[in-house]
Scaffold this active site. Structure first.
Site, PDB file in Angstrom:
ATOM      1  CE  LYS A 199      -4.746   4.192  -7.955  1.00  0.00           C
ATOM      2  NZ  LYS A 199      -3.633   3.188  -7.726  1.00  0.00           N
ATOM      3  CG  ASP A 234      -0.783  -1.140  -7.180  1.00  0.00           C
ATOM      4  OD1 ASP A 234      -0.936  -1.486  -8.531  1.00  0.00           O
ATOM      5  OD2 ASP A 234      -1.624  -0.672  -6.493  1.00  0.00           O
TER       6      ASP A 234
HETATM    7 MG    MG Z   1      -0.282   0.100  -2.576  1.00  0.00          MG
END
Ligand code: MG
Ligand code: ADP
Length: 501
Positions: A199, A234
């Site tokens: 990312k 996450d």
């Molecule tokens: Mg997040």
């Protein structure tokens, strides 16, 4: 009129006639040039549509591939492109967690800190507060001390701003659940080493390091007395947060900057985990599905270029087709090619269209949802982001068409991924015990891009069929990952063994 004048008049008339003819020819030529440009633009959009198509048969193959890769990844280390990482989370929240806990969520565009006062059985969250900080771009590609130092100092500020409504029991150390959403090889529930960045992050000196040790060091430098009680990502946080409110949550999916999934595995069935076996027999697996790939994925020239020019070429192919970090840039690449080959924005190519990541998935979403009759919002976006002041309605419509193709392809592929996980769990078919299955989804892409999330849900129904769909529920777990991390810190607190029952 004398002879000379008459001749001149004739000549003049002839010249005028010739000029008129030239004008007509010129007009015709520009008109036909214009027609040609549109034809080319339309052709490019149809080619894009064809290459990006994700019909249900293709998606079934993708889902099958996902289920197969899951098994391969579980069987042997490195058996699949998806890592299927063991998380050491074997006890998900029950609702009886109690006390003040913290969460820190680092995983992409923003970084969040949270404190939550848990009320115990039946009382759930008594109070929570959070703050969001955007990560300076230079820290994403700098040094690990730079990044962790920044995080620790923000966390310190947050702790210092604590009000009276939050209570830490006397003599207790503060405890934190750290949501770190990059591929990590866990060594225990509160330690793990970084496998690689994704990312847009790239900090070489953090690779192979224990991320909890790095954070702890940075917190000590800030004089912050806090223990990291759980290291999760996450997806695991979302699973935990989802489970706190609904015991049927067994899968969690992230659709934000990146994409990933986690689910509850019956761990006793996995030979390589003999000896690591948790008491309950259940173990949360962090799939790292962003790195999934398959020959059935509808990949276009634009995706190949995006991948080749990315920080991690050849990796995270599934993620690059689906997630918030990339959707905007795929659309930008299509529009750029249309500008180059079909003069889509006029004779010159808008220079801003060449800037990587100049268009975000949020921009795509805003344009895609434009309901004004003249697509005014699309016009404004193109002006603001690409620097083209005047666009015709026809142009704007075509831009929306490109957004539609790219977003729906992403949403359909994400649905296929979920169908694959359900297949692996044996929950993709009608009949059997018809247990209710809840998939908790978090991430701004899913939360805010309505056309995307609706398309994902309808595609999943299409894949599962009406009957099987009835027992599968998709639930938005808004900021579930932050809460989930705090809950896991609570269930792995150093004080648990001493707590009164
Ligand atoms: Mg997040
Ligand atoms: P993270 O994944 O970093 O935790 P988020 O869940 O907030 O962060 O997701 C951020 C991503 O979501 C960004 O790529 C952003 O472009 C995208 N995003 C934010 N709002 C929207 C929106 N309204 N529509 C589409 N994408 C959005």
């Amino acid at each position: 009129m004398g002879k000379a004048t008459a001749r001149a008049a004739v000549v003049c008339g002839a010249a005028a006639a010739m000029a008129a003819v030239a004008l007509v020819v010129w007009r015709r030529r520009t008109r036909s040039e214009e027609t040609l440009r549109w034809a080319r633009a339309e052709e490019m959009v149809s080619e894009l549509e064809e290459m990006s198509a994700a019909p249900v048969e293709k998606l079934r193959r993708v889902a099958d591939g996902m289920a197969e890769e899951m098994n391969a990844g579980l069987e042997v280390e490195g058996g699949s492109k998806i890592k299927m990482l063991i998380t050491y989370v074997d006890n998900l929240p029950t609702g009886s967690e109690k006390g003040l806990f913290y969460a820190l969520d680092l995983g992409g565009t923003n970084f969040r800190v949270m404190r939550v006062q848990l009320g115990g059985e039946g009382r759930h969250v008594v109070k929570r507060e959070s703050r969001e900080v955007s990560i300076p771009r230079e820290l994403m590609v700098g040094s690990s001390t730079g990044l962790f130092g920044f995080i620790a100092s923000e966390l310190k500020k947050f702790v210092d701003s604590e009000g009276e409504d939050f209570h830490l029991s006397v003599g207790k150390q503060r405890e934190l659940g750290f949501t770190f959403s990059f591929p990590v090889r866990q060594t225990s529930v509160a330690s793990g080493t970084l496998i690689k960045w994704t990312k847009g992050f790239s900090i070489d000196d953090a690779l192979g390091e224990d991320v909890v040790a790095e954070l702890t060091k940075a917190m000590e430098k800030e004089d912050l007395d806090m223990r990291v009680a759980a290291l999760v990502n996450d997806t695991v946080g979302t699973l935990a947060g989802g489970r706190y409110y609904d015991e049927d949550v067994v899968v969690a999916v992230i659709l934000g900057t990146g994409t990933n999934a986690a689910y509850v595995e019956r761990a006793h069935s996995i030979p390589k985990w003999q000896g690591l076996l948790p008491k309950s027999g259940d173990m949360v697996i962090n799939m790292e599905w962003g790195n999934f790939t398959s020959s059935h994925l509808p990949i276009t020239e634009y995706d190949r270029e995006l991948d080749a020019e990315s920080l991690n070429p050849g990796e995270q192919i599934f993620e690059k087709l689906i997630s918030g970090m990339y959707l905007g840039d795929i659309v930008r690449r299509v529009l750029l090619k249309m500008a180059e080959e079909a003069a889509f924005f006029g004779d010159t190519i808008p220079p801003k269209l060449r800037n990587h990541f100049n268009l975000s998935s949020q921009d795509v979403s805003v344009m895609h949802h434009d309901a004004t009759p003249d697509l005014r919002i699309v016009g404004n976006k193109l002006k603001e982001k690409i620097g083209v002041a005047d666009t015709s309605l026809k142009t704007r419509k075509m831009v929306v068409e490109v957004c539609d193709i790219i977003a729906k392809r992403g949403a359909r592929l994400a649905a296929a991924g979920i169908a694959g996980v359900l297949k692996k769990l044996g929950r993709d078919t009608a009949g059997g015990d018809k247990k209710r299955t809840v998939v908790a989804i978090d991430g701004a892409l899913f939360e805010h891009y309505t056309i995307f999330s609706q398309c994902l849900e309808s595609t999943l129904r299409e894949l599962l069929g009406e009957e099987a769909s009835r027992s599968v529920v998709i639930k938005l777990a808004n900021d579930g990952s932050g809460l989930g991390a705090a809950l896991l810190a609570a269930s792995h607190s150093q004080y648990n063994d001493f707590e009164e029952p």
